[in-house]
Design a protein around this motif. Sequence first.
Motif, short mmCIF file in Angstrom:
data_model
loop_
_atom_site.label_atom_id
_atom_site.label_comp_id
_atom_site.label_asym_id
_atom_site.label_seq_id
_atom_site.Cartn_x
_atom_site.Cartn_y
_atom_site.Cartn_z
N GLY A 1 1.15 -21.86 -10.18
CA GLY A 1 2.24 -22.86 -10.12
C GLY A 1 3.63 -22.26 -10.18
N GLN A 2 3.92 -21.46 -11.25
CA GLN A 2 5.27 -20.92 -11.39
C GLN A 2 5.39 -19.54 -10.79
OE1 GLN A 2 8.21 -22.30 -12.41
NE2 GLN A 2 6.95 -24.13 -12.24
N ARG A 3 4.23 -18.89 -10.56
CA ARG A 3 4.28 -17.52 -10.05
C ARG A 3 4.79 -17.47 -8.62
NH1 ARG A 3 -0.06 -13.38 -11.03
NH2 ARG A 3 1.84 -12.15 -10.79
N VAL A 4 4.72 -18.62 -7.88
CA VAL A 4 5.18 -18.60 -6.48
C VAL A 4 6.66 -18.28 -6.40
CG1 VAL A 4 3.40 -20.20 -5.67
CG2 VAL A 4 5.59 -21.10 -6.44
N PHE A 5 7.37 -18.40 -7.57
CA PHE A 5 8.81 -18.09 -7.55
C PHE A 5 9.07 -16.62 -7.90
CE2 PHE A 5 8.57 -22.65 -8.36
CZ PHE A 5 9.35 -23.13 -7.32
#
Length: 506
Positions: free
Chosen positions: A437-441
């Motif tokens: 979820g947040q790793r895509v950033f």
Amino acid sequence: MRRLSLVQRVGLLAAGIAALVGILFVAALVAILSLRNAEARESRSKDVTVATLRVRTLSADLESALRGYVLSANPRFVVIFQTARARVPADVGRLRDLVRDDPPQRVRAQRVENELQGYLVDYADNVIFLAQLSRAAATGQAAGSEAKRRIGEINGTLDELLAAENRRAGNASAHARDVANVAVGVGIGAIVVSSALVLLFGAWVARGVARPVRRVAEAAVEVAGGDLTVRLEPEGTAEVSALVTAFNSMTGSLELGRHQLIAQNEQLREGERHKRDLISMVSHELRTPLSAVLGFTALLLERDFPPDEQRRYLEIIDTQARRLASLAGDFLDVQLLAGGDLTLVRTRFDLAELVREQAQLFFLEPASHRLALDLPGEPLVVDGDRDRLSQVVGNLLSNAIKYSPPDGEVRVSVRSEGRDAVVSVSDDGIGISPQDGQRVFEKFFRAADAAATVGGTGLGLAVARDIVSSHEGTLDVQSAPGKGSTFLLRLPLGVQQPAATASANP
Ligand SMILES: Nc1ncnc2c1ncn2[C@@H]1O[C@H](COP(=O)(O)OP(=O)(O)OP(=O)(O)O)[C@@H](O)[C@H]1O
Ligand SMILES: [Mg+2]
């Protein structure tokens, strides 16, 4: 509780021992004085006894000389009598002198003197005178009870004086003995208490110094063995407690230093990983469009193709060259953002208009996906770098197209929410798992299924989020695997919205 220093502890012990020695000294002094007193009293008693006995001998001498004269009429006895009589003032005077500080004895001495005077003047002088007139009458008188009574009286008073003196001497030496016994008791007590004090002090020092110092030494060994979490309870004397506190702060700093080193090490490793990833990513991402450009250029140079085929190949070369340019732009952006060197060229513009432009670019006919665009009836003005924000919206649109099946619908909306302008880009594509979820950033992160489906560097969203952050905005995602994704871009609205004259819908 305030801790006592070692110096204070030693001072306390010294003061305690000094007090005990003082008590010992005073007790000894009192005993010595009392013994001296008793000795003086005893020697005075001896003198009194001697003087009393002298007076007694004197009275016996007087009596025997008087009796001798009466019985023998020998004038030698008168001489003896007179000699004895001459001694009376001196002997009695001496006795009186000796007892002058003792009122009852003084009274007795006075009584002896009176009785002796009475004997001499009222009796002895008469008998001598009578003897010179009539020996027979004097004999009778001398042998009479008067002489016995008077001499007996004198002796009785002398005995009384002697007994009283003996009693007093006895009392004085008994008192001296008692005082000496008490002094010896106090002395022994003081010695015992001093010894106990010294022993207690030894234990106190051992508790306050030796034990905590040993504990610090053990802890130092543990620290030397690599355990930096060791902390000690402050205990013991003030000095040792300060040592423990210093030890604790030392291990604390060492532990902090180690954590920082580990973190730095991790950062260095992370940096190395990123470098490796970047190199492999760059080489991989550049190789594909480059080989296409080189391949089709070589093909066009080698052979003559019909014009429409030539155009098709040139379009491919153009697309791949643009891809190369965009990649170079992304790498540059990452460098700029990492160094904090990204400069924004801020203007006031309509965000809805920007989204409309980008949508037109990405959904040129014939488009692979369907676009559902929802724009507000009036402009949403924001302050920002128009090109950079176009880049952000473009990346969201490109991702929605890349990560959803052909002919899928991409829904784009722009609206205002309170003081924010919100752009939402939704697709029905592969979605993102919760753990990604947040790793895509993160830079270079690509979900495994996305990486397997289509090419990319994993830089687009990282660059986009940095750009949005530098506009005081946010970029977030809501997604579930297989159920599509919605990216929400939120930017603060410009302070003043332009009048309703601005253009509205496309
Ligand atoms: N709309 C989306 N649906 C599903 N996954 C997405 C979507 N957008 C992004 N992702 C995931 O996030 C990752 C990072 O996206 P990002 O745009 O940063 O890089 P990229 O698209 O892989 O490469 P590029 O640098 O060319 O944009 C993607 O690889 C993908 O795994
Ligand atoms: Mg992308």
